[in-house]
Enzyme design. Sequence first.
Site, PDB file in Angstrom:
ATOM      1  N   LYS A   1      10.447  73.282 -42.116  1.00 16.22           N
ATOM      2  CA  LYS A   1      10.990  73.518 -40.785  1.00 16.22           C
ATOM      3  C   LYS A   1      11.894  72.346 -40.414  1.00 16.22           C
ATOM      4  O   LYS A   1      11.426  71.215 -40.261  1.00 16.22           O
ATOM      5  CB  LYS A   1       9.864  73.666 -39.764  1.00 16.22           C
ATOM      6  CG  LYS A   1      10.410  73.882 -38.363  1.00 16.22           C
ATOM      7  CD  LYS A   1       9.324  74.242 -37.390  1.00 16.22           C
ATOM      8  CE  LYS A   1       9.908  74.452 -36.005  1.00 16.22           C
ATOM      9  NZ  LYS A   1       8.873  74.748 -35.025  1.00 16.22           N
TER      10      LYS A   1
ATOM     11  N   ARG B   1      14.526  77.421 -26.915  1.00 10.69           N
ATOM     12  CA  ARG B   1      14.014  76.503 -25.887  1.00 10.69           C
ATOM     13  C   ARG B   1      14.128  77.157 -24.514  1.00 10.69           C
ATOM     14  O   ARG B   1      13.280  76.952 -23.656  1.00 10.69           O
ATOM     15  CB  ARG B   1      14.770  75.170 -25.956  1.00 10.69           C
ATOM     16  CG  ARG B   1      14.768  74.537 -27.356  1.00 10.69           C
ATOM     17  CD  ARG B   1      13.746  73.444 -27.525  1.00 10.69           C
ATOM     18  NE  ARG B   1      13.512  73.151 -28.937  1.00 10.69           N
ATOM     19  CZ  ARG B   1      14.051  72.125 -29.611  1.00 10.69           C
ATOM     20  NH1 ARG B   1      14.856  71.290 -29.003  1.00 10.69           N
ATOM     21  NH2 ARG B   1      13.758  71.950 -30.894  1.00 10.69           N
TER      22      ARG B   1
ATOM     23  N   ARG C   1      12.844  66.258 -32.009  1.00 14.43           N
ATOM     24  CA  ARG C   1      11.653  66.358 -32.855  1.00 14.43           C
ATOM     25  C   ARG C   1      11.885  65.697 -34.225  1.00 14.43           C
ATOM     26  O   ARG C   1      11.287  66.089 -35.223  1.00 14.43           O
ATOM     27  CB  ARG C   1      11.298  67.833 -33.080  1.00 14.43           C
ATOM     28  CG  ARG C   1      11.152  68.669 -31.810  1.00 14.43           C
ATOM     29  CD  ARG C   1      10.371  69.938 -32.124  1.00 14.43           C
ATOM     30  NE  ARG C   1      10.494  70.988 -31.127  1.00 14.43           N
ATOM     31  CZ  ARG C   1       9.924  70.966 -29.913  1.00 14.43           C
ATOM     32  NH1 ARG C   1       9.228  69.921 -29.529  1.00 14.43           N
ATOM     33  NH2 ARG C   1      10.072  71.991 -29.092  1.00 14.43           N
TER      34      ARG C   1
ATOM     35  N   GLU D   1       7.158  69.738 -48.954  1.00 16.34           N
ATOM     36  CA  GLU D   1       6.260  70.215 -47.891  1.00 16.34           C
ATOM     37  C   GLU D   1       5.603  71.543 -48.297  1.00 16.34           C
ATOM     38  O   GLU D   1       4.415  71.753 -48.074  1.00 16.34           O
ATOM     39  CB  GLU D   1       7.034  70.417 -46.582  1.00 16.34           C
ATOM     40  CG  GLU D   1       7.334  69.139 -45.825  1.00 16.34           C
ATOM     41  CD  GLU D   1       6.162  68.654 -44.981  1.00 16.34           C
ATOM     42  OE1 GLU D   1       5.088  69.289 -44.992  1.00 16.34           O
ATOM     43  OE2 GLU D   1       6.335  67.623 -44.307  1.00 16.34           O
TER      44      GLU D   1
ATOM     45  N   LYS E   1      12.766  77.575 -42.385  1.00 19.99           N
ATOM     46  CA  LYS E   1      13.272  77.833 -41.045  1.00 19.99           C
ATOM     47  C   LYS E   1      14.190  76.708 -40.614  1.00 19.99           C
ATOM     48  O   LYS E   1      13.793  75.560 -40.749  1.00 19.99           O
ATOM     49  CB  LYS E   1      12.071  77.930 -40.108  1.00 19.99           C
ATOM     50  CG  LYS E   1      12.417  78.055 -38.668  1.00 19.99           C
ATOM     51  CD  LYS E   1      11.151  78.022 -37.884  1.00 19.99           C
ATOM     52  CE  LYS E   1      11.526  78.104 -36.424  1.00 19.99           C
ATOM     53  NZ  LYS E   1      10.372  78.016 -35.592  1.00 19.99           N
TER      54      LYS E   1
ATOM     55  N   SER F   1      16.672  81.723 -33.296  1.00 18.25           N
ATOM     56  CA  SER F   1      17.379  82.109 -32.079  1.00 18.25           C
ATOM     57  C   SER F   1      18.878  81.798 -32.121  1.00 18.25           C
ATOM     58  O   SER F   1      19.700  82.608 -31.686  1.00 18.25           O
ATOM     59  CB  SER F   1      16.735  81.408 -30.881  1.00 18.25           C
ATOM     60  OG  SER F   1      16.732  79.994 -31.064  1.00 18.25           O
TER      61      SER F   1
ATOM     62  N   TYR G   1      14.929  88.557 -34.813  1.00 21.40           N
ATOM     63  CA  TYR G   1      15.001  89.252 -33.525  1.00 21.40           C
ATOM     64  C   TYR G   1      15.663  90.616 -33.693  1.00 21.40           C
ATOM     65  O   TYR G   1      15.691  91.414 -32.761  1.00 21.40           O
ATOM     66  CB  TYR G   1      15.746  88.373 -32.499  1.00 21.40           C
ATOM     67  CG  TYR G   1      15.028  87.048 -32.317  1.00 21.40           C
ATOM     68  CD1 TYR G   1      13.888  86.973 -31.533  1.00 21.40           C
ATOM     69  CD2 TYR G   1      15.445  85.893 -32.993  1.00 21.40           C
ATOM     70  CE1 TYR G   1      13.182  85.773 -31.402  1.00 21.40           C
ATOM     71  CE2 TYR G   1      14.759  84.694 -32.873  1.00 21.40           C
ATOM     72  CZ  TYR G   1      13.627  84.643 -32.079  1.00 21.40           C
ATOM     73  OH  TYR G   1      12.929  83.467 -31.973  1.00 21.40           O
TER      74      TYR G   1
HETATM   75  C1  PBG Z   1       7.748  75.718 -32.210  1.00 24.25           C
HETATM   76  C2  PBG Z   1       8.767  76.735 -32.612  1.00 24.25           C
HETATM   77  C3  PBG Z   1      10.161  76.681 -32.432  1.00 24.25           C
HETATM   78  C4  PBG Z   1      10.676  77.881 -32.932  1.00 24.25           C
HETATM   79  C5  PBG Z   1       9.595  78.628 -33.395  1.00 24.25           C
HETATM   80  N1  PBG Z   1       8.434  77.891 -33.225  1.00 24.25           N
HETATM   81  C6  PBG Z   1      11.015  75.714 -31.736  1.00 24.25           C
HETATM   82  C7  PBG Z   1      11.088  74.295 -32.084  1.00 24.25           C
HETATM   83  O1  PBG Z   1      10.525  73.808 -33.052  1.00 24.25           O
HETATM   84  O2  PBG Z   1      11.771  73.598 -31.332  1.00 24.25           O
HETATM   85  C8  PBG Z   1      12.113  78.265 -32.949  1.00 24.25           C
HETATM   86  C9  PBG Z   1      12.376  79.728 -33.126  1.00 24.25           C
HETATM   87  C10 PBG Z   1      13.777  80.121 -32.843  1.00 24.25           C
HETATM   88  O3  PBG Z   1      14.649  79.275 -32.567  1.00 24.25           O
HETATM   89  O4  PBG Z   1      14.040  81.329 -32.893  1.00 24.25           O
HETATM   90  N2  PBG Z   1       6.651  76.325 -31.576  1.00 24.25           N
END
Ligand code: PBG
Length: 322
Positions: free
Chosen positions: A195, A205, A216, A232, A247, A273, A312
């Site tokens: 990730k 967000r 992060r 990982e 991701k 997203s 989505y």
């Molecule tokens: C963290 C989480 C995130 C997403 C899924 N799980 C956001 C992040 O790490 O800031 C992002 C999913 C997306 O952007 O569609 N709970």
Amino acid sequence: MTSIRPRRLRATPAIRAAVRETRLHRRELVLPLFVREGLDEPQPIGSMPGVVQHSLDSLRRVLAEAAAAGIGGVMLFGVPEGKDARGSGGDDPDGILNVATRVAVAEVGEELLVQTDLCLDEFTDHGHCGVLDERGVVDNDATLERYRAMALAQAEAGSAMLGLSGMMDGQVAAVRDALDSAGHTATALLAYSAKYASAFYGPFREAVDSSLQGDRLTYQLDPANAREGVREGTINVAEGADVVMVKPAGSYLDVLRTLADTVPVPVWAYQVSGEYAMLEAAAAQGWIDRRRAVLESLTAIRRAGAESVLTYYALEAAAWLE
Ligand code: PBG
């Protein structure tokens, strides 16, 4: 005159179909769903046209649609009314995510794989994926204790697969141990292994009303590093992950391919997203053919090695693939 003619295999729809390597199937699509506490009506998300924060009623409706569409599953995210430093809403049995999970399992638990996001960021007032130490740094091992509690609450609510998205060291082993000690040996773990700290989470967000200040970077991966993502994944499999994930998807196809060639478990990918927002924005301008671009993006993610894709577009793509 040339005798080597690869174009022969592209000449007609029939021959193209006969030699196609990658085929999308609706069962391989997972729909992420946002459920917000206290809503009477679904609430649009400005940066994700067509995606909403669900009320419990609209959740029931979309779950029925998802089951009828024959997709593989749903991934639930909770948007709580109140937040605190330790993310108490995450392991509260009456917290929105756990309530939504019980609803989903009751409605479609037989037809769909009901999955839940296991992370604290939606529930903490500081917006980080873990709890903070006195210096304000995310405390890895204290966070694992919170994840253990969340995992038990989610398993008890009936989630079939927990999506560990917090990027804490040892989170898969900790959650597996907590589940097994409580007899939840059948609850599966999906590790968001690779990730990345990505700008493509921007619209998410908004979707979860994130309170995050800062970034992060001390726990999510550096977008420049492929090897670290594969490492990982390997660590997560050793800790007991049943499925590992990459991701975002579209900008990390190389990581996806290498991971798929490396680990002996299914590899999934999350079209996030920002990937959705980019496709929607360009299509709205008439700059790309929306349907073709969406199907091409999903096909590329499958081709690079993902066995399932969180997207989505799951419902719409399933209808197109009919
Ligand atoms: C963290 C989480 C995130 C997403 C899924 N799980 C956001 C992040 O790490 O800031 C992002 C999913 C997306 O952007 O569609 N709970």
